[in-house]
Structures are given as C-alpha cells and as structure tokens.
Design an enzyme around this catalytic site. Structure first.
Site, PDB file in Angstrom:
ATOM      1  N   CYS A   2      41.835  41.717  47.120  1.00 33.52           N
ATOM      2  CA  CYS A   2      42.082  41.597  48.556  1.00 33.52           C
ATOM      3  C   CYS A   2      43.070  42.674  48.966  1.00 33.52           C
ATOM      4  O   CYS A   2      43.548  43.451  48.136  1.00 33.52           O
ATOM      5  CB  CYS A   2      42.638  40.219  48.895  1.00 33.52           C
ATOM      6  N   LEU A  48      38.536  39.281  49.892  1.00 32.84           N
ATOM      7  CA  LEU A  48      37.368  39.192  49.025  1.00 32.84           C
ATOM      8  C   LEU A  48      37.301  37.747  48.560  1.00 32.84           C
ATOM      9  O   LEU A  48      38.186  37.267  47.853  1.00 32.84           O
ATOM     10  CB  LEU A  48      37.490  40.127  47.823  1.00 32.84           C
ATOM     11  N   SER A  49      36.269  37.041  48.967  1.00 34.72           N
ATOM     12  CA  SER A  49      36.183  35.600  48.711  1.00 34.72           C
ATOM     13  C   SER A  49      35.792  35.326  47.266  1.00 34.72           C
ATOM     14  O   SER A  49      34.702  35.716  46.829  1.00 34.72           O
ATOM     15  CB  SER A  49      35.161  34.956  49.663  1.00 34.72           C
ATOM     16  N   ASN A  72      47.312  38.708  47.637  1.00 33.63           N
ATOM     17  CA  ASN A  72      46.283  39.438  46.905  1.00 33.63           C
ATOM     18  C   ASN A  72      46.471  39.143  45.431  1.00 33.63           C
ATOM     19  O   ASN A  72      47.493  39.519  44.853  1.00 33.63           O
ATOM     20  CB  ASN A  72      46.408  40.948  47.166  1.00 33.63           C
ATOM     21  N   GLY A  73      45.522  38.464  44.806  1.00 33.20           N
ATOM     22  CA  GLY A  73      45.662  38.207  43.389  1.00 33.20           C
ATOM     23  C   GLY A  73      45.021  36.916  42.941  1.00 33.20           C
ATOM     24  O   GLY A  73      44.246  36.286  43.668  1.00 33.20           O
ATOM     25  N   GLU A  74      45.376  36.512  41.736  1.00 34.42           N
ATOM     26  CA  GLU A  74      44.910  35.256  41.167  1.00 34.42           C
ATOM     27  C   GLU A  74      46.062  34.594  40.411  1.00 34.42           C
ATOM     28  O   GLU A  74      46.758  35.246  39.628  1.00 34.42           O
ATOM     29  CB  GLU A  74      43.751  35.483  40.197  1.00 34.42           C
TER      30      GLU A  74
END
Length: 223
Positions: A2, A48-49, A72-74
């Site tokens: 993202c 970004l899904s 932005n990340g995980e």
C-alpha cells in the site's frame, strides 16, 4: 503493498492538489483510495486489498475519533494482539490488522510498535493532542520518507509525491548520491535529496508543537 502520504499544517493549495499527489503512488495501492482531513492534518492512503477486502478501507479511526491511522504493511501476529485487546474490552468493526494496530496504539501507546511481528510503515494522528506519530518496522522492509518545511511536516511511502508537491526540495544530496553509486543503495537516514529524510528501521517519529523527536523502539545487535 500500500502507500501512505500526508501533510501536517497544510495550506489551502496543499489541500487542492492533495489527491493528485496521492495518486502518484496509485501503483502501490490500485484497489482503493481514502483521505482523512482536519484543519491540521491531511492523511492519504492508497490500498492494495489483501485482508478484509470489503471493510478494510483506510484511514481507520477509533470510535471516539481521537486516533486515525494510515498503514502500509502486514502484522503477522495480529490475531494474538487482537485476542489480548478483546480481553481488555475492545471490539472491532473490521477483520484487518490495521484496526488491531490502531486499537493497540490506543491501549499501549508507542509500545504497540515493539509488539508487532511484521513489516510496516504507518502514520497515526492524535486529533485531541495534535500529535503525529510515524513508525517503521525493525528491519526497514517498508519505506517511509519525511521532511519538515518551516512548520509543515510531509511524509510518504515514496519520494515522488513529496518532490512533486514541493519542487524546491528537488536538490541532490551528493553524499546520498555517492552512497548510491558506491553501494547501489542509500543508507538511512539519508536519501538522494538534500532535505528529505528516511525514517530509520525500528524507530518512531513524534511531531508535536512543530517539533520532531525520534526514538528507537528496537535496536538490532549484529555482533
């Protein structure tokens, strides 16, 4: 992947052009776009899904509208953090790791950054105290750039929106250029531009009363 972009203490001109500059990182997040705006802060997100395709729109805010996040990340361990927060009485409207990180910040403050197992670059705006927090994961997998022009703080996942929004920043940092030509990368906190800085891995930035302070929440020892 993202993208995030934001301006604190923005002008009316910044506001008019904000969406155009946010769209310069559309390639990082082609699925969705969102903006949060107050009289002090502009926060933009390109998504970004990946997780929670239907209700994962950002920015995400707490129920009391005090804290607002673009992320932005995980967070690989967000289920464990979420369970802990639910035991403390928190509820969740989405299935995203982003909301877990936000509610984690609401509970633990900047201590949440050390709890995250993952890769991330994020911005959290405290509307009550008028404080911006920027943070980057301990390995620096997700980029995060920022600059301070007088009392205006600008940050982004990429350099392009910052330079396009403020063309006067388009001045080469010859030390950074030398590093790039030598090592094919520019080490933190330098960038290829003289007045733009990269937030170092394992660090968080606090912007309050037009002043920046930076602290490390994780120090990697390679000895």
């Amino acid at each position: 992947m993202c993208g995030i972009f934001g301006i604190i203490n923005y002008t009316s001109e910044d506001n008019v052009k904000f969406q155009d500059h946010l769209d310069l990182i559309q390639h990082r997040g082609p699925d969705d776009s969102g903006i949060y705006k107050t009289k002090d802060a502009l926060l933009g997100h390109r998504r970004l899904s990946i997780i929670d395709l239907d209700t994962g729109h950002q920015p995400i805010s707490t129920e009391d509208s005090r804290f607002h996040i673009i992320y932005n990340g995980e967070c690989y361990n967000f289920h464990e953090i979420k369970t802990d927060l639910e035991e403390k009485g928190y509820s969740f409207k989405t299935k995203t790791d982003t909301e877990v990180v936000l509610k984690g910040f609401q509970e633990f403050g900047t201590g949440i950054f050390e709890k995250i197992n993952g890769m991330f670059a994020l911005a959290i705006w405290d509307e009550k105290e008028k404080i911006l927090y920027l943070a980057r994961d301990r390995f620096g997998q997700k980029p995060l750039y920022y600059t301070l022009i007088k009392n205006k703080l600008i940050f982004s996942s990429e350099l392009n929106p910052i330079i396009k929004a403020f063309p006067k920043l388009n001045q080469l940092n010859y030390t950074g250029l030398t590093m790039f030509l030598t090592m094919q990368s520019v080490p933190d906190p330098l960038t290829i531009f003289k007045d733009v800085t990269k937030l170092s891995p394992g660090s968080f930035l606090k912007f309050k009363n037009n002043k920046i302070t930076i602290d490390e929440y994780s120090i990697l020892n390679f000895n």
